[in-house]
Scaffold this active site. Sequence first.
Site, PDB file in Angstrom:
ATOM      1  N   LYS A   1       0.895  -0.882   0.430  1.00  0.00           N
ATOM      2  CA  LYS A   1       0.194   0.022  -0.059  1.00  0.00           C
ATOM      3  C   LYS A   1       0.931   1.758  -0.141  1.00  0.00           C
ATOM      4  CE  LYS A   1      -2.780   3.024   3.732  1.00  0.00           C
ATOM      5  NZ  LYS A   1      -1.605   3.111   4.380  1.00  0.00           N
ATOM      6  N   ASN A   2       1.823   1.470   0.930  1.00  0.00           N
ATOM      7  CA  ASN A   2       2.312   2.873   0.719  1.00  0.00           C
ATOM      8  C   ASN A   2       3.416   3.021   0.043  1.00  0.00           C
ATOM      9  OD1 ASN A   2       1.176   3.366   3.309  1.00  0.00           O
ATOM     10  ND2 ASN A   2       2.831   2.416   4.858  1.00  0.00           N
TER      11      ASN A   2
ATOM     12  N   CYS B   1      -5.190   8.586   9.126  1.00  0.00           N
ATOM     13  CA  CYS B   1      -5.860   7.879  10.534  1.00  0.00           C
ATOM     14  C   CYS B   1      -5.451   9.067  10.893  1.00  0.00           C
ATOM     15  CB  CYS B   1      -5.067   7.118  10.154  1.00  0.00           C
ATOM     16  SG  CYS B   1      -5.292   5.583   9.490  1.00  0.00           S
TER      17      CYS B   1
ATOM     18  N   ARG C   1       0.773  14.742  13.235  1.00  0.00           N
ATOM     19  CA  ARG C   1       1.104  14.412  12.146  1.00  0.00           C
ATOM     20  C   ARG C   1       1.179  15.232  11.469  1.00  0.00           C
ATOM     21  NH1 ARG C   1      -1.409   8.880   9.750  1.00  0.00           N
ATOM     22  NH2 ARG C   1      -0.066   8.733   8.454  1.00  0.00           N
TER      23      ARG C   1
ATOM     24  N   ASP D   1       3.102   0.411  12.212  1.00  0.00           N
ATOM     25  CA  ASP D   1       1.576   0.001  11.738  1.00  0.00           C
ATOM     26  C   ASP D   1       1.168  -1.376  12.189  1.00  0.00           C
ATOM     27  OD1 ASP D   1       1.444   1.878  10.475  1.00  0.00           O
ATOM     28  OD2 ASP D   1       2.021   1.424   9.068  1.00  0.00           O
TER      29      ASP D   1
ATOM     30  N   ARG E   1      -9.438   0.669   3.135  1.00  0.00           N
ATOM     31  CA  ARG E   1      -8.268   1.696   2.928  1.00  0.00           C
ATOM     32  C   ARG E   1      -7.090   0.884   2.372  1.00  0.00           C
ATOM     33  NH1 ARG E   1      -7.537   5.499   6.807  1.00  0.00           N
ATOM     34  NH2 ARG E   1      -5.191   5.146   5.275  1.00  0.00           N
TER      35      ARG E   1
END
Length: 418
Positions: free
Chosen positions: A22-23, A117, A122, A305, A397
């Site tokens: 994903k990232n 999220c 952040r 994560d 997601r």
Amino acid sequence: MSKFIIEGGTKLKGKVNISGFKNAALAIIPSTVLCKEKCIIENIPMIEDVKVYKEILTSIGAKVEMIDETSMEIDASEVKEINIIKALPKNIRASYYMWGVGLGRFKRVSMPLPGGCDIGERKFDYHIKGFEALGATVELTDKSITFFADKLIGNRIYLDFASVGATINIMLAAVYAVGRTTIENAAKEPHIVDTANFLNAMGADIKGAGTDVIRINGVAELKGCTYGVIPDQIEAGTYMVAAAATKGDIIIDGIIPKHLEPITAKLVEMGMGIEEYGDSLRVFYEKELVPVNIKTLPYPGFPTDLQQPMAVLLSSLHGESMIEESVFESRFKYVDELRKMGADIEVSDRIAKIKGTGVLTGTDVNATDLRAGAALIVAGLVAEGVTEINGIYHIDRGYENIENKFMNLGARIKRIKS
Ligand code: UD1
């Protein structure tokens, strides 16, 4: 709105294929806009965040087409500017990569602030510091951000923290900058290397990705190419932890075992059996697991994560353990949901103290964010009775086909549309 219903108590068995990361995909897909030719990106995970990025690229005039189940063709030759006024339908954190791309190709970009999220403040001051060092000006409001420059000129940039997003964003902006850009204390995550490899495949000149110092020599143009995204180490890690929690025996297939070393090392320390076969790992339960302490750190440390599924695993054992979250300031919100299932976890600042009681009990819980959602699935798999998880759009997601992958491993999980 959908939810997952899980009947716990099954030991996972069988093989699971890991999707593209994903990232990495969320950095590589926008990076194609730096180039005026077609690119084909393979091994893309079909997750909601990728669909959002497809919408973002389409909204700026790129042609985006799936040419098979996991390959996307992107033609950004007709894109003239990146000026997104309307709030993005489901704003994602990784939309910040459009900043580096927009500055790099057009020397200007304007768009709504990123979402993502809720796991702490952040901030994006390192991104701004990096762009300013290259010669950009920033205009920030409470809703939007604009960067512009007459010219970007390579510079030396030291990151106070090895931020993943800032490292990639500075690389993206510096690809066309005049001269050399050096990023010191760069993040070293596998997707930094994957994005640099993709940019180099298009003709960029980036050296040192995967180390603390990345050097980018500006180039005049990039060419289209075909590139495959690396496998998702966080998805793989989630299934590994689920195997440990359910006392299972599974093969994790289509991975790069090196990327999983931080998690492999912890599971072995706890007593799990792990065997490596080329691009797969067998993860199997052979003796009673012992609790361990974990501290999350930038790669190659233990990934932030994966601390949430680990908290479930540690709660399901007998004995005390501790998780220290050193990457994000507020990443223990999921603990309230685990407590509903009987977990005994005390959080103080960035430390969670876990008293493993050896048992979790199924109940109704709510996924508060992506990784918290994955952790609740693992909790449902080990719990006695039935667990109902709401808010599963967070899970969609970032995890491709998660219920089918778990069902193929023998889990009793179903998605209910309500
Ligand atoms: C990325 C990942 C996310 C992962 C995280 C850490 C993507 C899309 N997301 O998020 O899954 O959990 O890396 O591995 O790849 N910080 C600042 N100022 C900045 C930037 C960051 O203070 O300008 C702080 C953040 O608040 C956080 C820490 O640095 O506390 C790490 O953030 P960063 O590595 O940038 O994570 P993300 O790119 O947001």
